[in-house]
Write an enzyme that holds these catalytic residues in place. Structure first.
Site, PDB file in Angstrom:
ATOM      1  N   LYS A  13      55.966 -10.382  57.015  1.00 33.12           N
ATOM      2  CA  LYS A  13      56.593  -9.857  58.236  1.00 33.12           C
ATOM      3  C   LYS A  13      55.621  -8.979  59.025  1.00 33.12           C
ATOM      4  O   LYS A  13      55.463  -9.140  60.235  1.00 33.12           O
ATOM      5  CB  LYS A  13      57.849  -9.018  57.894  1.00 33.12           C
ATOM      6  CG  LYS A  13      58.902  -9.755  57.100  1.00 33.12           C
ATOM      7  CD  LYS A  13      60.143  -8.901  56.853  1.00 33.12           C
ATOM      8  CE  LYS A  13      59.934  -7.675  56.000  1.00 33.12           C
ATOM      9  NZ  LYS A  13      59.620  -7.944  54.579  1.00 33.12           N
ATOM     10  N   ARG A  88      68.084  -3.663  56.754  1.00 35.18           N
ATOM     11  CA  ARG A  88      67.970  -4.101  55.366  1.00 35.18           C
ATOM     12  C   ARG A  88      69.322  -4.083  54.670  1.00 35.18           C
ATOM     13  O   ARG A  88      69.409  -4.464  53.493  1.00 35.18           O
ATOM     14  CB  ARG A  88      67.029  -3.179  54.612  1.00 35.18           C
ATOM     15  CG  ARG A  88      65.586  -3.700  54.481  1.00 35.18           C
ATOM     16  CD  ARG A  88      64.794  -2.635  53.778  1.00 35.18           C
ATOM     17  NE  ARG A  88      63.629  -3.047  53.074  1.00 35.18           N
ATOM     18  CZ  ARG A  88      62.392  -2.989  53.571  1.00 35.18           C
ATOM     19  NH1 ARG A  88      62.183  -2.645  54.820  1.00 35.18           N
ATOM     20  NH2 ARG A  88      61.363  -3.304  52.818  1.00 35.18           N
ATOM     21  N   ARG A 127      47.344  -6.619  48.209  1.00 37.17           N
ATOM     22  CA  ARG A 127      47.067  -6.285  49.609  1.00 37.17           C
ATOM     23  C   ARG A 127      46.537  -4.866  49.805  1.00 37.17           C
ATOM     24  O   ARG A 127      46.841  -3.967  49.032  1.00 37.17           O
ATOM     25  CB  ARG A 127      48.279  -6.572  50.494  1.00 37.17           C
ATOM     26  CG  ARG A 127      49.480  -5.718  50.249  1.00 37.17           C
ATOM     27  CD  ARG A 127      50.671  -6.256  51.053  1.00 37.17           C
ATOM     28  NE  ARG A 127      51.830  -5.434  50.865  1.00 37.17           N
ATOM     29  CZ  ARG A 127      53.029  -5.709  51.352  1.00 37.17           C
ATOM     30  NH1 ARG A 127      53.221  -6.799  52.079  1.00 37.17           N
ATOM     31  NH2 ARG A 127      54.026  -4.903  51.135  1.00 37.17           N
ATOM     32  N   ARG A 161      49.061   0.696  49.193  1.00 37.84           N
ATOM     33  CA  ARG A 161      50.355   1.375  49.080  1.00 37.84           C
ATOM     34  C   ARG A 161      50.698   1.595  47.617  1.00 37.84           C
ATOM     35  O   ARG A 161      50.630   0.651  46.828  1.00 37.84           O
ATOM     36  CB  ARG A 161      51.444   0.523  49.742  1.00 37.84           C
ATOM     37  CG  ARG A 161      51.394   0.560  51.244  1.00 37.84           C
ATOM     38  CD  ARG A 161      52.307  -0.462  51.862  1.00 37.84           C
ATOM     39  NE  ARG A 161      53.651  -0.514  51.273  1.00 37.84           N
ATOM     40  CZ  ARG A 161      54.607  -1.308  51.709  1.00 37.84           C
ATOM     41  NH1 ARG A 161      54.388  -2.101  52.744  1.00 37.84           N
ATOM     42  NH2 ARG A 161      55.793  -1.311  51.139  1.00 37.84           N
ATOM     43  N   ARG A 172      62.208  -3.589  44.330  1.00 35.66           N
ATOM     44  CA  ARG A 172      62.248  -3.972  45.755  1.00 35.66           C
ATOM     45  C   ARG A 172      62.891  -5.349  45.925  1.00 35.66           C
ATOM     46  O   ARG A 172      63.663  -5.578  46.857  1.00 35.66           O
ATOM     47  CB  ARG A 172      60.827  -3.942  46.354  1.00 35.66           C
ATOM     48  CG  ARG A 172      60.286  -2.515  46.446  1.00 35.66           C
ATOM     49  CD  ARG A 172      58.783  -2.465  46.655  1.00 35.66           C
ATOM     50  NE  ARG A 172      58.362  -2.945  47.960  1.00 35.66           N
ATOM     51  CZ  ARG A 172      57.084  -3.210  48.269  1.00 35.66           C
ATOM     52  NH1 ARG A 172      56.126  -3.053  47.381  1.00 35.66           N
ATOM     53  NH2 ARG A 172      56.783  -3.625  49.467  1.00 35.66           N
TER      54      ARG A 172
HETATM   55  P1  AMP Z   1      58.266  -1.904  53.716  1.00 36.69           P
HETATM   56  O1  AMP Z   1      56.979  -1.351  54.239  1.00 36.69           O
HETATM   57  O2  AMP Z   1      59.088  -2.567  54.771  1.00 36.69           O
HETATM   58  O3  AMP Z   1      58.071  -2.773  52.494  1.00 36.69           O
HETATM   59  O4  AMP Z   1      59.128  -0.657  53.234  1.00 36.69           O
HETATM   60  C1  AMP Z   1      58.671   0.197  52.203  1.00 36.69           C
HETATM   61  C2  AMP Z   1      59.836   0.988  51.622  1.00 36.69           C
HETATM   62  O5  AMP Z   1      60.401   1.821  52.636  1.00 36.69           O
HETATM   63  C3  AMP Z   1      61.004   0.168  51.115  1.00 36.69           C
HETATM   64  O6  AMP Z   1      60.811  -0.300  49.783  1.00 36.69           O
HETATM   65  C4  AMP Z   1      62.155   1.182  51.208  1.00 36.69           C
HETATM   66  O7  AMP Z   1      62.094   2.138  50.162  1.00 36.69           O
HETATM   67  C5  AMP Z   1      61.821   1.899  52.509  1.00 36.69           C
HETATM   68  N1  AMP Z   1      62.422   1.248  53.699  1.00 36.69           N
HETATM   69  C6  AMP Z   1      61.773   0.639  54.730  1.00 36.69           C
HETATM   70  N2  AMP Z   1      62.631   0.174  55.642  1.00 36.69           N
HETATM   71  C7  AMP Z   1      63.868   0.473  55.176  1.00 36.69           C
HETATM   72  C8  AMP Z   1      65.184   0.248  55.649  1.00 36.69           C
HETATM   73  N3  AMP Z   1      65.412  -0.420  56.800  1.00 36.69           N
HETATM   74  N4  AMP Z   1      66.215   0.706  54.911  1.00 36.69           N
HETATM   75  C9  AMP Z   1      66.023   1.373  53.758  1.00 36.69           C
HETATM   76  N5  AMP Z   1      64.815   1.617  53.226  1.00 36.69           N
HETATM   77  C10 AMP Z   1      63.736   1.175  53.937  1.00 36.69           C
END
Ligand code: AMP
Length: 216
Positions: A13, A88, A127, A161, A172
């Site tokens: 994404k 989400r 990554r 990360r 996740r």
């Molecule tokens: P991402 O970079 O999108 O993989 O997000 C990293 C982490 O941020 C996720 O595993 C969640 O802990 C948190 N996170 C990101 N976006 C959301 C969301 N829309 N709702 C809840 N937690 C989020």
């Protein structure tokens, strides 16, 4: 045009949203990036989110909705936006509907990036990004042209990360399956859901996204 890129962690994404932002000027709204910026700045919200993000669970809806609501109201979002990592949960999707209604905006498309779950952990664990310009790389699939040097800005500083590890990926993925996957029927019922093959080569995924967008 306002769209959502929907798919599990590692679906691509962020990579595709970044490319769209560069090419067509829509604004990438990555809630993961927003949270990482909050955590880096040490804000109250960042402190609240820290442990949750590290565990791989989802941050409470109210926090996420507040973040997105403020961001969508910024003038640059009038050019159109790409939601990457939001919504989400069903509660977030409903809150998004309400905020779009209130601001007279519309959701044009939700693009599902269809991926093979078995490939995701390898994608995520390998990554890394340039610490200076944020360009994304991968140990196996997208190494810098010169080892240790960012192709885009020449920096030699890279970051990974902490939540991109095999253990956290399990949580996740479980969160994705339980809380995010139900959004597929939600958006299908609204008639805005499209699919692209997220397992194809990066350029091909991008081509499919552009084709889908042209149909909107
Ligand atoms: P991402 O970079 O999108 O993989 O997000 C990293 C982490 O941020 C996720 O595993 C969640 O802990 C948190 N996170 C990101 N976006 C959301 C969301 N829309 N709702 C809840 N937690 C989020």
């Amino acid at each position: 045009m306002n769209i959502i890129l929907l798919g599990p962690p590692g679906a691509g994404k962020g990579t595709q949203a970044q490319r769209l932002q560069n090419d067509v000027g829509m604004v990438q709204l990555s809630t993961g990036d927003m949270l990482r910026a909050e955590m880096k700045s040490g804000s109250a919200l960042g402190e609240q989110a820290k442990g949750i993000v590290a565990s791989g669970k989802l941050v409470p809806d109210a926090l996420m909705v507040g973040l997105i609501e403020n961001r969508i109201a910024q003038p640059d979002c009038a050019k159109g936006f790409i939601l990457d990592g939001f919504p989400r949960t069903e509660a977030q999707a409903k809150a998004l509907d309400t905020m779009l209604d209130k601001t007279g905006k519309k959701l044009d498309q939700v693009i599902e990036m269809v991926v093979d779950e078995a490939a995701l952990t390898e994608r995520v664990v390998g990554r890394f990004t340039c610490a200076k310009c944020g360009a994304g790389y991968h140990d196996r699939f997208k190494r810098p042209k010169v080892d240790g040097v960012c192709d885009v800005c020449g920096s030699t500083d890279f970051t990974r990360r902490p939540d991109d590890n095999a253990e956290t990926m399990k949580t996740r993925m479980a969160a994705y399956r339980a809380q995010t996957e139900p959004l597929l029927p939600y958006y299908r019922a609204k008639g805005v859901l499209k699919k692209v093959d997220g397992m194809a080569e990066m350029d091909e995924v991008y081509r499919q996204i552009r084709t889908v967008l042209a149909e909107a």
